[in-house]
Write a protein that holds these residues in place. Structure first.
Motif, PDB file in Angstrom:
ATOM      1  N   THR A  57     -13.408  73.231 -20.464  1.00 20.07           N
ATOM      2  CA  THR A  57     -13.585  71.907 -19.873  1.00 20.07           C
ATOM      3  C   THR A  57     -12.432  71.644 -18.922  1.00 20.07           C
ATOM      4  O   THR A  57     -11.261  71.827 -19.292  1.00 20.07           O
ATOM      5  N   VAL A  58     -12.766  71.226 -17.702  1.00 16.49           N
ATOM      6  CA  VAL A  58     -11.740  70.957 -16.697  1.00 16.49           C
ATOM      7  C   VAL A  58     -12.022  69.628 -16.018  1.00 16.49           C
ATOM      8  O   VAL A  58     -13.165  69.157 -15.979  1.00 16.49           O
ATOM      9  N   ALA A  59     -10.966  69.029 -15.464  1.00 17.95           N
ATOM     10  CA  ALA A  59     -11.110  67.784 -14.721  1.00 17.95           C
ATOM     11  C   ALA A  59     -10.186  67.809 -13.518  1.00 17.95           C
ATOM     12  O   ALA A  59      -9.083  68.365 -13.579  1.00 17.95           O
ATOM     13  N   GLY A  60     -10.651  67.226 -12.424  1.00 19.15           N
ATOM     14  CA  GLY A  60      -9.846  67.182 -11.215  1.00 19.15           C
ATOM     15  C   GLY A  60     -10.600  66.485 -10.102  1.00 19.15           C
ATOM     16  O   GLY A  60     -11.792  66.169 -10.235  1.00 19.15           O
ATOM     17  N   PRO A  61      -9.959  66.247  -8.960  1.00 17.16           N
ATOM     18  CA  PRO A  61     -10.602  65.489  -7.884  1.00 17.16           C
ATOM     19  C   PRO A  61     -11.565  66.306  -7.032  1.00 17.16           C
ATOM     20  O   PRO A  61     -12.376  65.727  -6.309  1.00 17.16           O
ATOM     21  N   MET A 195      -6.153  80.102 -19.089  1.00 18.79           N
ATOM     22  CA  MET A 195      -5.309  79.020 -18.601  1.00 18.79           C
ATOM     23  C   MET A 195      -4.593  79.426 -17.320  1.00 18.79           C
ATOM     24  O   MET A 195      -4.452  78.614 -16.391  1.00 18.79           O
ATOM     25  N   ALA A 196      -4.146  80.658 -17.233  1.00 23.70           N
ATOM     26  CA  ALA A 196      -3.501  81.137 -16.012  1.00 23.70           C
ATOM     27  C   ALA A 196      -4.472  81.103 -14.842  1.00 23.70           C
ATOM     28  O   ALA A 196      -4.098  80.732 -13.713  1.00 23.70           O
ATOM     29  N   ALA A 197      -5.724  81.468 -15.086  1.00 19.87           N
ATOM     30  CA  ALA A 197      -6.730  81.444 -14.018  1.00 19.87           C
ATOM     31  C   ALA A 197      -7.001  80.020 -13.547  1.00 19.87           C
ATOM     32  O   ALA A 197      -7.171  79.767 -12.349  1.00 19.87           O
ATOM     33  N   LEU A 198      -7.040  79.072 -14.488  1.00 19.98           N
ATOM     34  CA  LEU A 198      -7.264  77.677 -14.117  1.00 19.98           C
ATOM     35  C   LEU A 198      -6.085  77.127 -13.318  1.00 19.98           C
ATOM     36  O   LEU A 198      -6.266  76.424 -12.314  1.00 19.98           O
ATOM     37  N   ARG A 199      -4.889  77.433 -13.757  1.00 22.91           N
ATOM     38  CA  ARG A 199      -3.713  76.953 -13.037  1.00 22.91           C
ATOM     39  C   ARG A 199      -3.661  77.521 -11.627  1.00 22.91           C
ATOM     40  O   ARG A 199      -3.226  76.833 -10.679  1.00 22.91           O
ATOM     41  N   ALA A 200      -4.069  78.771 -11.482  1.00 24.32           N
ATOM     42  CA  ALA A 200      -4.069  79.384 -10.153  1.00 24.32           C
ATOM     43  C   ALA A 200      -5.001  78.657  -9.196  1.00 24.32           C
ATOM     44  O   ALA A 200      -4.821  78.723  -7.972  1.00 24.32           O
ATOM     45  N   ARG A 201      -5.984  77.960  -9.736  1.00 18.92           N
ATOM     46  CA  ARG A 201      -6.908  77.146  -8.928  1.00 18.92           C
ATOM     47  C   ARG A 201      -6.459  75.693  -8.817  1.00 18.92           C
ATOM     48  O   ARG A 201      -7.192  74.846  -8.303  1.00 18.92           O
ATOM     49  N   GLY A 202      -5.272  75.407  -9.315  1.00 17.47           N
ATOM     50  CA  GLY A 202      -4.740  74.058  -9.191  1.00 17.47           C
ATOM     51  C   GLY A 202      -5.246  73.072 -10.214  1.00 17.47           C
ATOM     52  O   GLY A 202      -5.086  71.856 -10.036  1.00 17.47           O
ATOM     53  N   ILE A 203      -5.841  73.544 -11.294  1.00 18.51           N
ATOM     54  CA  ILE A 203      -6.371  72.649 -12.322  1.00 18.51           C
ATOM     55  C   ILE A 203      -5.224  72.090 -13.165  1.00 18.51           C
ATOM     56  O   ILE A 203      -4.428  72.844 -13.718  1.00 18.51           O
ATOM     57  N   GLU A 204      -5.167  70.776 -13.282  1.00 18.15           N
ATOM     58  CA  GLU A 204      -4.109  70.124 -14.049  1.00 18.15           C
ATOM     59  C   GLU A 204      -4.566  69.686 -15.432  1.00 18.15           C
ATOM     60  O   GLU A 204      -3.738  69.561 -16.340  1.00 18.15           O
ATOM     61  N   HIS A 205      -5.869  69.413 -15.603  1.00 15.99           N
ATOM     62  CA  HIS A 205      -6.387  68.899 -16.875  1.00 15.99           C
ATOM     63  C   HIS A 205      -7.432  69.875 -17.402  1.00 15.99           C
ATOM     64  O   HIS A 205      -8.458  70.103 -16.753  1.00 15.99           O
ATOM     65  N   ALA A 206      -7.173  70.432 -18.571  1.00 17.19           N
ATOM     66  CA  ALA A 206      -8.098  71.445 -19.102  1.00 17.19           C
ATOM     67  C   ALA A 206      -7.985  71.526 -20.609  1.00 17.19           C
ATOM     68  O   ALA A 206      -6.909  71.339 -21.182  1.00 17.19           O
ATOM     69  N   PHE A 207      -9.115  71.802 -21.220  1.00 19.30           N
ATOM     70  CA  PHE A 207      -9.167  72.129 -22.644  1.00 19.30           C
ATOM     71  C   PHE A 207     -10.017  73.382 -22.778  1.00 19.30           C
ATOM     72  O   PHE A 207     -11.150  73.420 -22.296  1.00 19.30           O
ATOM     73  N   ILE A 208      -9.475  74.417 -23.397  1.00 17.65           N
ATOM     74  CA  ILE A 208     -10.190  75.690 -23.488  1.00 17.65           C
ATOM     75  C   ILE A 208     -10.329  76.117 -24.940  1.00 17.65           C
ATOM     76  O   ILE A 208      -9.441  75.905 -25.758  1.00 17.65           O
ATOM     77  N   ASP A 209     -11.467  76.696 -25.223  1.00 14.93           N
ATOM     78  CA  ASP A 209     -11.799  77.203 -26.557  1.00 14.93           C
ATOM     79  C   ASP A 209     -12.357  78.604 -26.387  1.00 14.93           C
ATOM     80  O   ASP A 209     -13.482  78.797 -25.945  1.00 14.93           O
ATOM     81  N   THR A 210     -11.535  79.586 -26.720  1.00 15.43           N
ATOM     82  CA  THR A 210     -11.967  80.982 -26.695  1.00 15.43           C
ATOM     83  C   THR A 210     -12.159  81.522 -28.113  1.00 15.43           C
ATOM     84  O   THR A 210     -12.262  82.723 -28.319  1.00 15.43           O
ATOM     85  N   GLY A 211     -12.229  80.619 -29.066  1.00 10.66           N
ATOM     86  CA  GLY A 211     -12.127  80.973 -30.483  1.00 10.66           C
ATOM     87  C   GLY A 211     -10.777  80.533 -31.004  1.00 10.66           C
ATOM     88  O   GLY A 211     -10.603  80.263 -32.185  1.00 10.66           O
ATOM     89  N   GLU A 212      -9.783  80.456 -30.105  1.00 11.29           N
ATOM     90  CA  GLU A 212      -8.523  79.751 -30.310  1.00 11.29           C
ATOM     91  C   GLU A 212      -8.411  78.759 -29.150  1.00 11.29           C
ATOM     92  O   GLU A 212      -9.222  78.794 -28.230  1.00 11.29           O
ATOM     93  N   PHE A 213      -7.407  77.872 -29.207  1.00 10.11           N
ATOM     94  CA  PHE A 213      -7.429  76.721 -28.331  1.00 10.11           C
ATOM     95  C   PHE A 213      -6.222  76.626 -27.415  1.00 10.11           C
ATOM     96  O   PHE A 213      -5.112  77.031 -27.777  1.00 10.11           O
TER      97      PHE A 213
END
Length: 326
Positions: A57-61, A195-213
């Motif tokens: 789950t991600v959020a951004g403008p 999380m590294a991939a999301l940050r590389a796209r400039g994502i500031e707000h994220a919640f990830i569940d890969t089986g761990e969080f």
């Protein structure tokens, strides 16, 4: 396979506003409405990974950036699976186990294995990636309604030992009869890669569940993320809530996959005995990386609470929650 071998998901995500408020406002629709008030779009994507369901789950403008970030996040998951998932016969780790050696291993595999071997050294073998031969031994015995015979267990234990693995950046080699599993840390490592991939796209707000969080930024209403930890004996009941939750969290427990209905025998093995540790029902570790959280939660199940706390203290930024057997 018997029904008690099915994996169990037992952790619950709570938004900062809480489940009751979210439900009253319409659930997912409320989430989007809260984000919209802050000038943010939201996107969630789910898919099968590591034998379970992963959800990001991600959020951004910028809506196109969110979609691109989710695609990159799942690409990272697929890369980790290709490197080390034992559910994939074509993964690099599966090939290594079949052939006993692997030249030019993928970077994801060498990173996970290097950490696993270091953790094995730190825990004096309580965490050991060479326990893989115990899995088919216990699975086959459980399918017959039995436990492994002592002679068979001794024979498998003779093939276990992290010093039987030889790792360089260019090559991994296993001594004869050795096989590896990285299931004790692969989902946490995947959370790091996502999380590294999301940050590389400039994502500031994220919640990830890969089986761990993993989480960064805030919930849609601007308040911190919260993570509910379910009771291992009453999976619909929360045993604790991590609030605020940022960084990474992993839980290991005797309820996730069992070889006996009473959960005395389960998927976490003590490498010294070939049997499951008896003292703890679950361990949750929060850490600065998913790799550390996941590996330590597995190790602590074997180490027990006192020794586990000593080992965790050697990793900065970690906290631990132990739950004993009921």
């Amino acid at each position: 396979m018997r029904s008690h071998l099915r994996p169990v998901r037992r952790r619950i995500l709570l938004g900062a506003a809480g489940l009751a408020a979210s439900t009253a406002l319409g659930g997912i629709a409320a989430f989007h409405a809260l984000a919209s008030r802050r000038g943010l779009a939201t996107r969630t994507r789910a898919g099968l990974a590591f034998g379970t369901v992963a959800a990001l789950t991600v959020a951004g403008p910028d809506e196109p950036a969110l979609e691109a970030a989710l695609s990159n996040g799942f690409s990272a998951i697929r890369a980790v699976e290709a490197a080390a998932s034992l559910l994939r016969p074509d993964s690099a780790l599966s090939r290594l186990n079949r052939e006993g050696q692997l030249d030019a291993p993928p970077a994801d595999l060498t990173a996970m294995l290097a950490f696993a071997l270091d953790l094995a050294m730190r825990t004096e073998g309580a965490f050991d990636p060479t326990v893989q031969p115990l899995w088919p031994l216990w699975s086959e015995a459980s399918a017959r309604g039995e436990k492994p015979e002592a002679a068979a267990l001794r024979a498998v234990l003779a093939r276990i030992g992290w010093c039987r693995v030889h790792l360089t950046p260019e090559r991994i080699a296993l001594e004869p009869g050795t096989a590896l599993t990285l299931n004790g840390l692969i989902q946490g490592y995947a959370a790091d890669r996502v999380m590294a991939a999301l940050r590389a796209r400039g994502i500031e707000h994220a919640f990830i569940d890969t089986g761990e969080f993993g989480a960064q930024g805030t919930h849609a209403d601007g308040t911190p993320w919260r993570l509910g930890i379910a009771d291992p004996r009453r999976t619909e009941t929360l045993a604790a809530v991590l609030a605020p939750f940022t960084g990474f969290a992993a839980t290991s427990g005797d309820d996730q996959m069992c070889f006996s209905p009473d959960r005395a025998d389960h998927h976490i093995f003590d490498p010294a005995t070939g049997r499951s540790p008896r003292d703890l029902a679950s361990v949750t570790v929060t850490a600065e990386t998913g790799l550390v959280a996941d590996g330590l939660s597995t190790a602590c199940m074997v180490l027990g609470e006192a020794r586990g706390r000593e080992v965790v203290a050697g990793f900065p930024g970690c906290s631990t929650r132990f739950t004993g057997k009921a």
